[in-house]
Design a protein around this motif. Structure first.
Motif, PDB file in Angstrom:
ATOM      1  N   CYS A 310     -24.140 -52.474   5.870  1.00 13.70           N
ATOM      2  CA  CYS A 310     -23.057 -51.480   5.973  1.00 13.70           C
ATOM      3  C   CYS A 310     -23.447 -50.133   5.375  1.00 13.70           C
ATOM      4  O   CYS A 310     -24.034 -50.059   4.305  1.00 13.70           O
ATOM      5  N   ILE A 311     -23.084 -49.046   6.096  1.00 16.66           N
ATOM      6  CA  ILE A 311     -23.344 -47.700   5.560  1.00 16.66           C
ATOM      7  C   ILE A 311     -22.029 -47.017   5.145  1.00 16.66           C
ATOM      8  O   ILE A 311     -21.975 -45.796   5.005  1.00 16.66           O
ATOM      9  N   ARG A 312     -20.957 -47.807   5.007  1.00 13.78           N
ATOM     10  CA  ARG A 312     -19.660 -47.336   4.477  1.00 13.78           C
ATOM     11  C   ARG A 312     -19.106 -46.127   5.242  1.00 13.78           C
ATOM     12  O   ARG A 312     -18.747 -45.116   4.642  1.00 13.78           O
ATOM     13  N   CYS A 313     -19.024 -46.270   6.558  1.00  8.91           N
ATOM     14  CA  CYS A 313     -18.484 -45.161   7.353  1.00  8.91           C
ATOM     15  C   CYS A 313     -16.980 -45.289   7.542  1.00  8.91           C
ATOM     16  O   CYS A 313     -16.312 -44.312   7.883  1.00  8.91           O
ATOM     17  N   GLY A 314     -16.433 -46.478   7.389  1.00  5.67           N
ATOM     18  CA  GLY A 314     -14.980 -46.672   7.528  1.00  5.67           C
ATOM     19  C   GLY A 314     -14.505 -46.837   8.962  1.00  5.67           C
ATOM     20  O   GLY A 314     -13.306 -47.020   9.191  1.00  5.67           O
ATOM     21  N   CYS A 316     -14.786 -49.297  11.023  1.00  4.46           N
ATOM     22  CA  CYS A 316     -14.191 -50.612  11.322  1.00  4.46           C
ATOM     23  C   CYS A 316     -12.759 -50.687  10.790  1.00  4.46           C
ATOM     24  O   CYS A 316     -11.923 -51.394  11.354  1.00  4.46           O
ATOM     25  N   ILE A 345     -14.744 -54.884   6.855  1.00  9.09           N
ATOM     26  CA  ILE A 345     -15.946 -55.027   6.015  1.00  9.09           C
ATOM     27  C   ILE A 345     -15.542 -55.423   4.598  1.00  9.09           C
ATOM     28  O   ILE A 345     -16.214 -56.221   3.945  1.00  9.09           O
ATOM     29  N   CYS A 376     -18.755 -50.372  14.839  1.00  6.10           N
ATOM     30  CA  CYS A 376     -19.735 -50.269  13.749  1.00  6.10           C
ATOM     31  C   CYS A 376     -21.028 -49.568  14.198  1.00  6.10           C
ATOM     32  O   CYS A 376     -21.683 -50.016  15.131  1.00  6.10           O
ATOM     33  N   PRO A 377     -21.418 -48.486  13.524  1.00  3.77           N
ATOM     34  CA  PRO A 377     -22.606 -47.739  13.955  1.00  3.77           C
ATOM     35  C   PRO A 377     -23.917 -48.470  13.689  1.00  3.77           C
ATOM     36  O   PRO A 377     -24.958 -48.041  14.177  1.00  3.77           O
ATOM     37  N   ILE A 380     -22.953 -54.339  13.007  1.00  7.29           N
ATOM     38  CA  ILE A 380     -22.800 -55.556  12.190  1.00  7.29           C
ATOM     39  C   ILE A 380     -21.840 -56.498  12.917  1.00  7.29           C
ATOM     40  O   ILE A 380     -20.787 -56.071  13.400  1.00  7.29           O
ATOM     41  N   LEU A 382     -19.249 -58.253  12.537  1.00 13.59           N
ATOM     42  CA  LEU A 382     -18.187 -58.485  11.556  1.00 13.59           C
ATOM     43  C   LEU A 382     -17.340 -59.724  11.864  1.00 13.59           C
ATOM     44  O   LEU A 382     -17.041 -60.508  10.947  1.00 13.59           O
TER      45      LEU A 382
END
Ligand code: SF4
Length: 668
Positions: A310-314, A316, A345, A376-377, A380, A382
């Motif tokens: 995860c790159i924590r983009c939000g 999802c 996530i 998800c970029p 993932i 999920l």
């Protein structure tokens, strides 16, 4: 494990009309904006797969990458610490600051989810220190004594009226619903915090193993402030946030900004390579990096490993139909504490990092529709991870009840046959059509549970996944049209695709103007006159200026009555800098630190004026961050437009902490 509190929060969220309106507005705008932003990357699907492969490589060989990364950091002059858990991290911070004579200490903090994970503010405040959140959304929730409701938009649950009331009560200003007044109030108060803080604390978006670089992105400029103005900078990083090379970083950044905040690039992308050097006059003198485990090794060795990509983009969270009803504050553990990470996530990493006992049941808050995976970029899976958390054990398939196992086996047979699956869907739809008209009957909730908080809906005419994909694809602009907007043009004779200098200038100008920047094309002869005329027009008579700006010497400015300052004076209203490069595809300026090159000249004043030669414009982000001067500078910052925020009711407001205007002079 008790889910009572979780169910209470769910009911409260669904009954809260203003929360529902705020969440809908956020999700609608972000989901549509993300699709449009990704459409500006014709190869985004391929990039997404590459990003997945890069993250998989790093997480699989995490130990090796961490060794290379920490070795480079130490070589570059960082002080590196490893923290096993939150108590360790706190002890390290207290040890770092033990020698500071002023007590209590003032910590200026930029937004960092990892600090939420370890409840850093609470711990430092319990020791008597003052910690101030400087991201506008985080500042608002801190004043309310709350935690962020979204990993990207912390105050997503609030309306402007709530913020107006809060600022009136806590900051003593007259009540207002004017977002620009609320934002400028925060700017004024927080500017004082930046200038007087003992320590700046930030998170880290990516660590680059090959160069030992810390990359941080913010739109408001608070991240730049906390890493530039206070003498000591402490960065907190989850041990999984690595990419192997600068090229990989460029790829991740191109996906992160589009997925998180629907921009081609975040306004400020910082690349920090070392502390301030002897010949430099601003930037933190000491830089510490705390690399945190806090359950990540355990996750790396578990079936939840993929969640560490995860790159924590939000994205999802915005795509999830359940999060869109609940908001982040509903995701609570069995003890009532809020999960550090909410949404799809969050329902994997919160139990993965902190414990299944406390947060495992959050994975039930998902329809497993797959919208999160599609958004998800880094691709993932999920839904698969959510089912693993639901299974409640570290090994997939183990720990399921007999009924679940039989159910999954039946589902496996049906799901692997398109004909059976289609038949099952039709039968389920038929069943739903029979039940739904009666869902409001008084007796039905008692029998079925439906109707307690919502009615059994009438089924849609077409399945969700069909509609979701059609919308996704249909709304993408024509890729060919986008490519033709690029700087690359076909040579009529050779048929080769190439970047001409004129095309690069045009594309850069077009991109920067689209995000609120101003661009003027000048010659060596008329640059000084143009800049002076602009400063006079704005009534500005003091500038924070780099030692050598091309074709703009100090004499011409002082003769025109404009005072030139060479140190980080916060009272200067204009800053004048050169630039190391500019990026055509995103309208970005690349500024680097160095002797006589104050970072604060592009940060503290209201207006930032930059002078660049047209030959310095390159096409892509990847080319720009590979430039030798950028790799070797103690710090570089990519500036893509004036400072901005949309933290209050998604209302775009310019000039939060950084300059309100960005004016670029391109020398022919
Ligand atoms: S799981 Fe994917 S979509 Fe969700 S925050 Fe992480 S990177 Fe973004």
């Amino acid at each position: 494990m008790s889910t009572r509190l979780f169910h209470q929060r769910i009911r409260a969220s669904i009954a809260n009309e203003s929360l529902q309106a705020a969440l809908d507005a956020n999700a609608e705008r972000r989901v549509k904006g993300r699709i449009t932003a990704l459409a500006t990357l014709p190869d985004w699907r391929e990039r997404r797969q590459r990003a997945h492969a890069i993250r998989a490589e790093v997480i699989t060989h995490l130990d090796d990458y961490l060794k290379v990364f920490t070795g480079k950091l130490v070589e570059n002059g960082f002080i590196v610490h490893r923290a096993a858990d939150k108590a360790d991290a706190l002890k390290i911070i207290l040890d770092i600051t033990a020698a500071t004579t002023r007590k209590p200490l003032l910590f200026a903090k930029s937004k960092s989810m990892i600090s939420e994970e370890i409840e850093l503010n609470h711990s430092l405040e319990a020791m008597g220190h003052r910690v101030v959140e400087t991201d506008l959304g985080e500042y608002i929730v801190q004043l309310r004594g709350e935690k962020p409701a979204h990993i990207i938009t912390p105050a997503v649950h609030l309306r402007r009226q709530d913020v107006g009331k809060l600022f009136h009560e806590k900051l003593g200003i007259p009540y207002t619903e004017d977002v620009s007044i609320l934002t400028s109030t925060a700017r004024k108060i927080l500017r004082e915090v930046f200038l007087t803080a003992d320590v700046g604390i930030s998170g880290v978006n990516f660590g680059v193993a090959e160069t030992g670089t810390l990359c941080m992105v913010t739109n408001e400029g608070n991240g730049r402030m906390v890493t530039t103005v206070p003498p000591v900078h402490i960065a907190l990083m989850g041990m999984e946030r690595l990419v192997p090379t600068l090229g990989d970083l460029a790829l991740m950044l191109s996906l992160l900004a589009r997925s998180a905040t629907v921009q081609k690039l975040t306004v400020y992308t910082q690349l920090i390579n070392s502390p301030r050097r002897l010949e430099e006059t601003d930037g933190a003198q000491t830089r510490h990096l705390i690399i945190l485990d806090n359950g990540r090794w355990r996750m790396q060795n578990s079936p939840l490993q993929e969640a560490l990509y995860c790159i924590r983009c939000g994205a999802c969270l915005n795509a999830c139909p359940v999060f869109r009803e609940l908001g982040g504050h509903a995701y609570v553990g069995s003890d009532g504490s809020m999960a550090p990470y909410p949404g799809p996530i969050g329902s994997i990493v919160s139990p993965g990092l902190i414990g299944l006992e406390q947060f495992g049941y959050l994975a039930q808050a998902s329809s497993l529709c797959g919208a999160c995976k599609d958004a998800c970029p880094v691709d993932i899976d999920l839904p698969r991870l959510l089912t693993r958390v639901r299974a409640g054990d570290k090994k997939p398939g183990i720990g399921l009840s007999i009924q679940s196992k039989v159910g999954l086996q039946i589902y496996g047979v049906i799901g692997s046959s398109p004909r059976l699956f289609s038949l099952a869907q039709k039968l389920a739809g038929l069943g739903a059509r029979v039940v739904s008209p009666f869902s409001e009957w008084m007796w039905l909730p008692a029998v079925t549970g439906w109707g307690t908080s919502k009615d059994f809906p009438r089924p849609a005419l077409k399945p969700f996944r069909y509609r979701f994909h059609r919308e996704d694809i249909d709304s993408l602009p024509d890729t060919k049209k986008i490519e033709s907007m690029g700087a690359k043009q076909k040579d009529q004779e050779s048929g080769e695709i190439k970047n001409t200098n004129e095309n690069l200038v045009e594309r850069f100008t077009q991109e920067l103007k689209a995000i609120g920047g101003q661009v003027y094309r000048v010659t060596l002869n008329n640059l000084a006159d143009s800049v002076i005329a602009l400063l006079k027009e704005r009534g500005m008579d003091t500038t924070l200026t780099w030692d050598s700006v091309p074709a703009l010497d100090e004499n011409s400015l002082t003769q025109a009555g404009i005072k030139v300052i060479r140190t980080g004076d916060p009272t200067a209203k204009a800053g004048i800098t050169g630039a190391a490069a500019a990026i055509a595809e995103t309208g970005t300026l690349v500024i680097i630190s160095g002797k006589g090159q104050l970072l604060s000249a592009s940060l503290l004043p209201d207006i930032h004026i930059a002078v660049i030669h047209s030959s310095q414009i390159v096409y892509s982000l990847e080319e720009a961050i590979q430039i030798k001067a950028v790799r070797e500078a103690s710090a570089a910052v990519l500036i893509t437009g004036p400072s901005r925020t949309a933290d209050i009711e998604m209302t775009l407001t310019i000039g939060v902490h950084g300059p309100k205007e960005l004016i670029v002079y391109i020398l022919e």
